[in-house]
Motif scaffolding. Structure first.
Motif, PDB file in Angstrom:
ATOM      1  N   VAL A 223     -10.808  -1.239   5.501  1.00 53.79           N
ATOM      2  CA  VAL A 223     -10.373  -1.068   4.091  1.00 53.79           C
ATOM      3  C   VAL A 223     -10.986  -2.321   3.121  1.00 53.79           C
ATOM      4  O   VAL A 223     -11.761  -2.447   2.194  1.00 53.79           O
ATOM      5  CB  VAL A 223      -8.997  -0.728   3.827  1.00 53.79           C
ATOM      6  CG1 VAL A 223      -8.700  -0.859   2.266  1.00 53.79           C
ATOM      7  CG2 VAL A 223      -9.167  -0.003   4.572  1.00 53.79           C
ATOM      8  N   PHE A 224     -11.086  -3.920   3.788  1.00 54.97           N
ATOM      9  CA  PHE A 224     -10.934  -5.189   2.549  1.00 54.97           C
ATOM     10  C   PHE A 224     -11.765  -5.265   3.882  1.00 54.97           C
ATOM     11  O   PHE A 224     -11.252  -6.105   5.177  1.00 54.97           O
ATOM     12  CB  PHE A 224      -9.881  -5.747   2.376  1.00 54.97           C
ATOM     13  CG  PHE A 224      -8.912  -4.910   1.715  1.00 54.97           C
ATOM     14  CD1 PHE A 224      -9.233  -4.777   0.125  1.00 54.97           C
ATOM     15  CD2 PHE A 224      -7.444  -4.244   2.168  1.00 54.97           C
ATOM     16  CE1 PHE A 224      -8.689  -4.002  -0.986  1.00 54.97           C
ATOM     17  CE2 PHE A 224      -6.831  -3.649   1.027  1.00 54.97           C
ATOM     18  CZ  PHE A 224      -7.585  -3.725   0.136  1.00 54.97           C
TER      19      PHE A 224
ATOM     20  N   SER B  83     -16.280  -1.046   2.766  1.00 54.66           N
ATOM     21  CA  SER B  83     -16.617  -1.759   3.422  1.00 54.66           C
ATOM     22  C   SER B  83     -17.785  -1.965   3.579  1.00 54.66           C
ATOM     23  O   SER B  83     -18.173  -0.649   3.660  1.00 54.66           O
ATOM     24  CB  SER B  83     -15.661  -2.612   4.202  1.00 54.66           C
ATOM     25  OG  SER B  83     -15.541  -1.668   5.096  1.00 54.66           O
TER      26      SER B  83
ATOM     27  N   ILE C  41     -14.402  -8.464  -0.875  1.00 51.81           N
ATOM     28  CA  ILE C  41     -13.303  -7.794  -1.702  1.00 51.81           C
ATOM     29  C   ILE C  41     -12.305  -8.252  -1.987  1.00 51.81           C
ATOM     30  O   ILE C  41     -11.149  -8.527  -3.127  1.00 51.81           O
ATOM     31  CB  ILE C  41     -13.019  -5.774  -0.761  1.00 51.81           C
ATOM     32  CG1 ILE C  41     -12.196  -5.703  -2.307  1.00 51.81           C
ATOM     33  CG2 ILE C  41     -12.972  -6.195   0.200  1.00 51.81           C
ATOM     34  CD1 ILE C  41     -12.605  -5.421  -3.612  1.00 51.81           C
TER      35      ILE C  41
ATOM     36  N   VAL D 145     -10.174  -0.453  -7.174  1.00 51.40           N
ATOM     37  CA  VAL D 145      -9.206  -0.728  -6.693  1.00 51.40           C
ATOM     38  C   VAL D 145      -8.212  -0.287  -7.725  1.00 51.40           C
ATOM     39  O   VAL D 145      -8.357  -0.097  -8.494  1.00 51.40           O
ATOM     40  CB  VAL D 145      -8.387  -2.021  -5.684  1.00 51.40           C
ATOM     41  CG1 VAL D 145      -7.186  -2.177  -5.545  1.00 51.40           C
ATOM     42  CG2 VAL D 145      -9.266  -2.633  -5.132  1.00 51.40           C
ATOM     43  N   TRP D 146      -7.018   0.792  -7.297  1.00 54.71           N
ATOM     44  CA  TRP D 146      -5.609   1.257  -8.424  1.00 54.71           C
ATOM     45  C   TRP D 146      -4.681   0.763  -7.832  1.00 54.71           C
ATOM     46  O   TRP D 146      -4.257   1.232  -6.555  1.00 54.71           O
ATOM     47  CB  TRP D 146      -6.232   2.566  -8.133  1.00 54.71           C
ATOM     48  CG  TRP D 146      -7.663   3.208  -8.913  1.00 54.71           C
ATOM     49  CD1 TRP D 146      -8.627   2.957  -8.402  1.00 54.71           C
ATOM     50  CD2 TRP D 146      -7.728   3.673 -10.138  1.00 54.71           C
ATOM     51  NE1 TRP D 146      -9.828   4.172 -10.040  1.00 54.71           N
ATOM     52  CE2 TRP D 146      -9.079   4.173 -10.753  1.00 54.71           C
ATOM     53  CE3 TRP D 146      -6.853   3.398 -11.067  1.00 54.71           C
ATOM     54  CZ2 TRP D 146      -9.371   4.528 -11.847  1.00 54.71           C
ATOM     55  CZ3 TRP D 146      -6.964   3.834 -12.515  1.00 54.71           C
ATOM     56  CH2 TRP D 146      -8.158   4.459 -12.852  1.00 54.71           C
TER      57      TRP D 146
ATOM     58  N   ILE E  49     -10.656  -9.705  -5.344  1.00 47.31           N
ATOM     59  CA  ILE E  49      -8.865  -9.665  -5.870  1.00 47.31           C
ATOM     60  C   ILE E  49      -8.142 -11.175  -5.806  1.00 47.31           C
ATOM     61  O   ILE E  49      -7.437 -11.207  -6.653  1.00 47.31           O
ATOM     62  CB  ILE E  49      -8.259  -9.080  -4.641  1.00 47.31           C
ATOM     63  CG1 ILE E  49      -8.933  -7.191  -4.828  1.00 47.31           C
ATOM     64  CG2 ILE E  49      -6.910  -8.599  -5.162  1.00 47.31           C
ATOM     65  CD1 ILE E  49      -9.032  -6.575  -3.717  1.00 47.31           C
TER      66      ILE E  49
ATOM     67  N   VAL F 224      -8.823   2.958  -2.279  1.00 48.57           N
ATOM     68  CA  VAL F 224      -9.192   1.553  -2.621  1.00 48.57           C
ATOM     69  C   VAL F 224     -10.679   2.376  -2.690  1.00 48.57           C
ATOM     70  O   VAL F 224     -11.181   3.111  -1.979  1.00 48.57           O
ATOM     71  CB  VAL F 224      -9.062   0.361  -1.509  1.00 48.57           C
ATOM     72  CG1 VAL F 224     -10.057   0.039  -1.617  1.00 48.57           C
ATOM     73  CG2 VAL F 224      -7.914  -0.076  -1.400  1.00 48.57           C
TER      74      VAL F 224
ATOM     75  N   TYR G 164     -13.475   0.520  -3.465  1.00 47.14           N
ATOM     76  CA  TYR G 164     -14.571   0.282  -2.193  1.00 47.14           C
ATOM     77  C   TYR G 164     -14.890   0.779  -0.831  1.00 47.14           C
ATOM     78  O   TYR G 164     -13.697   0.690  -1.062  1.00 47.14           O
ATOM     79  CB  TYR G 164     -14.497  -1.189  -2.024  1.00 47.14           C
ATOM     80  CG  TYR G 164     -14.740  -1.997  -1.645  1.00 47.14           C
ATOM     81  CD1 TYR G 164     -16.053  -2.678  -2.637  1.00 47.14           C
ATOM     82  CD2 TYR G 164     -14.696  -2.903  -0.687  1.00 47.14           C
ATOM     83  CE1 TYR G 164     -16.957  -3.944  -1.975  1.00 47.14           C
ATOM     84  CE2 TYR G 164     -15.611  -3.884  -0.598  1.00 47.14           C
ATOM     85  CZ  TYR G 164     -16.076  -4.109  -0.469  1.00 47.14           C
ATOM     86  OH  TYR G 164     -17.966  -4.972  -0.345  1.00 47.14           O
TER      87      TYR G 164
ATOM     88  N   ILE H 202      -0.835  -0.535  -3.780  1.00 44.01           N
ATOM     89  CA  ILE H 202      -2.228   0.607  -3.912  1.00 44.01           C
ATOM     90  C   ILE H 202      -2.052   1.768  -3.768  1.00 44.01           C
ATOM     91  O   ILE H 202      -1.658   1.709  -2.886  1.00 44.01           O
ATOM     92  CB  ILE H 202      -3.050  -1.275  -3.006  1.00 44.01           C
ATOM     93  CG1 ILE H 202      -2.917  -2.337  -3.306  1.00 44.01           C
ATOM     94  CG2 ILE H 202      -4.354  -0.126  -2.745  1.00 44.01           C
ATOM     95  CD1 ILE H 202      -3.663  -3.316  -2.210  1.00 44.01           C
TER      96      ILE H 202
ATOM     97  N   VAL I 266       0.441  -1.536   0.199  1.00 49.65           N
ATOM     98  CA  VAL I 266      -0.034   0.294  -0.020  1.00 49.65           C
ATOM     99  C   VAL I 266       0.962   1.560  -0.433  1.00 49.65           C
ATOM    100  O   VAL I 266       1.686   1.545   0.778  1.00 49.65           O
ATOM    101  CB  VAL I 266      -1.051   0.085   1.631  1.00 49.65           C
ATOM    102  CG1 VAL I 266      -2.143   1.774   1.163  1.00 49.65           C
ATOM    103  CG2 VAL I 266      -1.942  -1.411   0.846  1.00 49.65           C
TER     104      VAL I 266
END
Length: 270
Positions: free
Chosen positions: A98-99, A145, A103, A130-131, A107, A141, A143, A138, A72
């Motif tokens: 975050v996750f 949660s 997700i 996600v980028w 991934i 994010v 996305y 990373i 990250v």
């Protein structure tokens, strides 16, 4: 007579060999004059970043929070007003903001085909969920949660209570920044318009100095930049958000004020 007939096949063979040699020499000469076509170099071709993408996928398959944290780029922006994550230790502590399982699984089970390069912006997964940077880290994010959504909702309500009663009604906060000594705020309203609120060198619990409703958004350029435009008689307030997807590319918002066509003020957020 017999000798003459025997010479004919040899003569024909010699002629054919001569013609073949001439054709080959001609082709060779032509090949020498053909210039090789240059292939344009594409710095954003996905083929150059397949190993980085595979590393991310394999790291998520392993499921180690510590290893994922090492992939990250910090600080990692969160949805306003959720605080950003500034380092690996914070990331591990707030990992499930975050996750979540959905997700993580998406991934981990993804293929190279699920990832695409998008010019200078980076590498995106699943239409921008996600980028990655081109260094394989990373950077965003998008996305959300369920835990982040809940924290965001609670923080918005706390923030709402700190505002003057006249501006407590809004659907969603977009920006709350300091420009010079002023607090500048942009909210999305229930009718999908935008509202600009400015406190000049004072607390948000006090009556704001400027409130302009019915603002509109204008998108600009390939980078996703946007301006929120607010009209007040002869004045136009332009709140610039350089990247509308600011979680992917955090940038510095600004405020420009025009009287007619004349720029009379410009300031950047701190």
């Amino acid at each position: 007579m017999v000798l003459t007939n025997m010479k004919k096949p040899k003569l024909i063979q010699a002629v054919l060999i001569t013609i073949s040699i001439a054709i080959l020499l001609g082709l060779f000469a032509k090949m020498q004059t053909i210039q090789p076509q240059e292939v344009a170099y594409d710095p954003y071709s996905k083929t150059q970043y397949i190993d980085d993408i595979k590393q991310v996928i394999n790291t998520f398959k392993g499921g180690s929070e510590k290893k994922i944290a090492s992939l990250v780029k910090y600080p990692l922006s969160m949805s306003y007003p959720v605080p950003d994550i500034n380092n690996k230790e914070e990331f591990i502590e707030r990992f499930d903001e975050v996750f979540d399982e959905a997700i993580l699984e998406k991934i981990a089970s993804s293929s190279i085909d699920d990832w695409d390069t998008v010019g200078w912006r980076g590498i995106m997964f699943d239409n921008g969920m996600v980028w990655l940077n081109y260094d394989g880290l990373i950077k965003a994010v998008i996305y959300q949660s369920e835990k982040e959504k809940q924290i965001q909702k609670e923080l918005i309500e706390k923030e709402r209570a700190t505002l003057h009663i006249s501006v407590q009604e809004f659907m969603e906060p977009y920006h709350h920044v300091y420009i010079d000594n002023d607090i500048v705020r942009v909210d999305k309203m229930l009718d999908d318009s935008f509202r600009l609120v400015i406190w000049k060198d004072k607390d948000t619990a006090q009556q704001p100095d400027i409130v302009i409703s019915n603002g509109v958004i204008e998108f600009q350029g390939s980078g996703g930049g946007a301006s929120y435009l607010f009209k007040d008689k002869d004045y136009t307030y332009d709140f610039g958000d350089p990247y509308i997807g600011s979680k992917a590319d955090p940038a510095i918002p600004s405020l420009s004020i025009y009287k007619g066509d004349e720029l009379i003020y410009r300031g950047n957020s701190k």
